[in-house]
Design an enzyme around this catalytic site. Structure first.
Site, PDB file in Angstrom:
ATOM      1  N   ARG A  46       0.854  -1.202   0.000  1.00 32.47           N
ATOM      2  CA  ARG A  46       0.000   0.000   0.000  1.00 32.47           C
ATOM      3  C   ARG A  46       0.883   1.243   0.000  1.00 32.47           C
ATOM      4  O   ARG A  46       0.638   2.197  -0.739  1.00 32.47           O
ATOM      5  CB  ARG A  46      -0.968   0.008   1.196  1.00 32.47           C
ATOM      6  CG  ARG A  46      -1.647   1.374   1.391  1.00 32.47           C
ATOM      7  CD  ARG A  46      -2.965   1.338   2.143  1.00 32.47           C
ATOM      8  NE  ARG A  46      -2.963   0.480   3.306  1.00 32.47           N
ATOM      9  CZ  ARG A  46      -2.351   0.728   4.480  1.00 32.47           C
ATOM     10  NH1 ARG A  46      -1.652   1.849   4.635  1.00 32.47           N
ATOM     11  NH2 ARG A  46      -2.416  -0.127   5.467  1.00 32.47           N
ATOM     12  N   TYR A  98     -15.520  16.494 -16.005  1.00 29.91           N
ATOM     13  CA  TYR A  98     -15.965  15.096 -16.033  1.00 29.91           C
ATOM     14  C   TYR A  98     -17.107  14.902 -15.019  1.00 29.91           C
ATOM     15  O   TYR A  98     -17.030  15.390 -13.885  1.00 29.91           O
ATOM     16  CB  TYR A  98     -14.764  14.208 -15.683  1.00 29.91           C
ATOM     17  CG  TYR A  98     -15.099  12.748 -15.593  1.00 29.91           C
ATOM     18  CD1 TYR A  98     -15.432  12.024 -16.731  1.00 29.91           C
ATOM     19  CD2 TYR A  98     -15.083  12.080 -14.376  1.00 29.91           C
ATOM     20  CE1 TYR A  98     -15.748  10.678 -16.646  1.00 29.91           C
ATOM     21  CE2 TYR A  98     -15.390  10.732 -14.280  1.00 29.91           C
ATOM     22  CZ  TYR A  98     -15.718  10.042 -15.426  1.00 29.91           C
ATOM     23  OH  TYR A  98     -16.032   8.716 -15.336  1.00 29.91           O
ATOM     24  N   ASP A 170      -6.691  18.591 -14.487  1.00 24.67           N
ATOM     25  CA  ASP A 170      -6.997  17.241 -14.968  1.00 24.67           C
ATOM     26  C   ASP A 170      -6.524  17.179 -16.412  1.00 24.67           C
ATOM     27  O   ASP A 170      -7.121  17.778 -17.302  1.00 24.67           O
ATOM     28  CB  ASP A 170      -8.509  16.984 -14.857  1.00 24.67           C
ATOM     29  CG  ASP A 170      -8.887  15.560 -15.253  1.00 24.67           C
ATOM     30  OD1 ASP A 170      -8.136  14.928 -16.017  1.00 24.67           O
ATOM     31  OD2 ASP A 170      -9.953  15.088 -14.798  1.00 24.67           O
ATOM     32  N   LYS A 195      -7.587   6.197 -19.626  1.00 22.99           N
ATOM     33  CA  LYS A 195      -7.818   6.761 -20.947  1.00 22.99           C
ATOM     34  C   LYS A 195      -6.545   6.682 -21.795  1.00 22.99           C
ATOM     35  O   LYS A 195      -6.091   5.605 -22.060  1.00 22.99           O
ATOM     36  CB  LYS A 195      -8.349   8.190 -20.801  1.00 22.99           C
ATOM     37  CG  LYS A 195      -9.424   8.342 -19.704  1.00 22.99           C
ATOM     38  CD  LYS A 195     -10.711   7.614 -19.999  1.00 22.99           C
ATOM     39  CE  LYS A 195     -11.675   7.515 -18.825  1.00 22.99           C
ATOM     40  NZ  LYS A 195     -11.989   8.773 -18.149  1.00 22.99           N
TER      41      LYS A 195
END
Ligand SMILES: *Cc1c(COP(=O)(O)O)cnc(C)c1O
Length: 380
Positions: A46, A98, A170, A195
């Site tokens: 993690r 988005y 972004d 993407k």
């Protein structure tokens, strides 16, 4: 090293343990200590993992930032970054970001005492008028989703610096291939690696790049505390995808330009949104601040929902699916798909109408793409 070379080599040399050219998938939760209090750099996956580190190094290099972080999804990256703020803080955010970003901010983070103003970021005055004493952050998407609006980063960073605000971009649509926000003084870059960075529609992932060591340690603390990190296998896939990012972006942009030009002249098309078209309101800024216009094209079809449905049912090469940025061309209807989480009145207000269709132009032969649109528009 130049961009194309970094995309392939920024992760570093061969694996130190075996000489493997490609970073292995370190599918392990934990790492054995060498001695009490002494690790070989990793203790628990993690916190950090070598496969993840390889991707993080690559994304940081491509964005020209200090440090990179890989997340389970783009939304995990965004949720982590917004936690840099606290109760009472105010964020100014683009009004056509988005849909999932809007939902995270409006439906979740407001419950924790954060405040948001959503507005079009095309005018200095409009942004400055929205600044309050509690404003801490400008959240920018450029080009935006799905209207491909362009935000002038020089202007936005200028305002942010004057008022002591953090800037987040972004960069999912442009990718560092076409836009490097940190070169404009932006503090934090976020990505949905789902993407273009991965580019093959076979993984969900996110990334964050910071411009300073101070922000890097705060993001690493949050990532480790919240557990929003990406799995080693997903990192390995994204790393593989990134190697061809420059050449994919170049060809997909070429295809998108041809598609946008074709649609722009079509009698059944009301309006085309593509920053590469001179008629696009952000064209001049895009040409100045970006190296390319990207491969997302939106357009409005004439004839209301009947035309929309008919078109969406007829396309064959373009697949009717959410998401974008892969080698496969996709088509979607923002009002009922990607932006369905936005209330209708707000959606219409920002220009995401029921007649809007969004294309993610892929790597197929461009003649097949244009012919597909031609037959689907034929008798709508
Ligand atoms: C898809 C997308 C996101 C969210 O990423 P996920 O990987 O789906 O969680 C965020 N921003 C933009 C611009 C996107 O296109």
């Amino acid at each position: 090293m130049r961009f194309e070379t970094l995309a392939i080599h920024a992760a570093g040399g061969p694996d130190s343990a075996t000489g493997a050219l490609i970073p292995p998938i370190y599918q392990t939760s934990t790492f054995v200590f060498e001695d009490v209090g002494r690790t070989r750099g990793y203790d628990y996956s993690r916190t950090s993992n070598p496969t993840r580190s390889a991707l993080e190094k690559t994304v940081a290099a491509l964005e020209g930032g200090k440090a990179g972080f890989a997340f389970a999804t783009g939304m995990a990256a965004e949720a982590t970054v917004i936690c840099l703020l606290g109760q009472g803080d105010h964020v100014i955010c683009g009004d056509d970001v988005y849909g999932g970003t809007y939902r995270l901010f409006q439906s979740v983070m407001t419950g924790f005492g954060l405040e948001f103003s959503f507005l079009r970021m095309d005018e200095r005055r409009r942004i400055e008028d929205a600044i309050r004493p509690s404003t801490k952050m400008l959240w920018i998407e450029t080009p935006s989703n799905p209207l491909l609006n362009i935000v002038d980063l020089e202007m936005a960073v200028g305002i942010a610096r004057k008022h002591g605000l953090m800037t987040v971009v972004d960069n999912t649509f442009a990718t560092p291939c076409f836009l490097r926000p940190i070169e404009y003084g932006v503090d934090v870059v976020v990505h949905s690696t789902t993407k273009y960075l991965n580019g093959h529609c076979d993984v969900v992932g996110g990334a964050v790049v910071t411009s300073s060591d101070e922000l890097a340690s705060r993001v690493q603390f949050l990532l480790n505390t919240m557990g929003t990190c990406a799995s080693p296998f997903d990192c390995w896939l994204v790393l593989r995808g990134i190697k061809t990012l420059p050449i994919r972006m170049k060809q997909q942009e070429e295809n998108a330009t041809a598609v946008a030009t074709y649609l722009n002249d079509h009698p059944k098309v009301r309006r085309v949104f593509y920053p590469g078209l001179e008629s696009h309101p952000g064209h001049d800024i895009a040409r100045r601040q970006m190296k390319g216009f990207g491969a997302m094209v939106s357009f409005e079809i004439k004839g209301g929902s009947e035309s929309v449905c008919s078109f969406l049912r007829k396309v064959k090469v373009f697949a009717l699916a959410e998401s974008l940025g892969g080698v496969d061309s996709l088509v979607e209807h923002p009002a009922t798909m990607s932006h369905a989480s936005m209330p209708e009145s707000i959606r219409n207000g920002v220009g995401i109408t029921g007649e809007l269709i969004r294309l993610s132009v892929g790597l197929e032969n461009v003649d097949d793409l244009v012919e597909d649109l031609e037959q689907a528009l034929g008798d709508v």
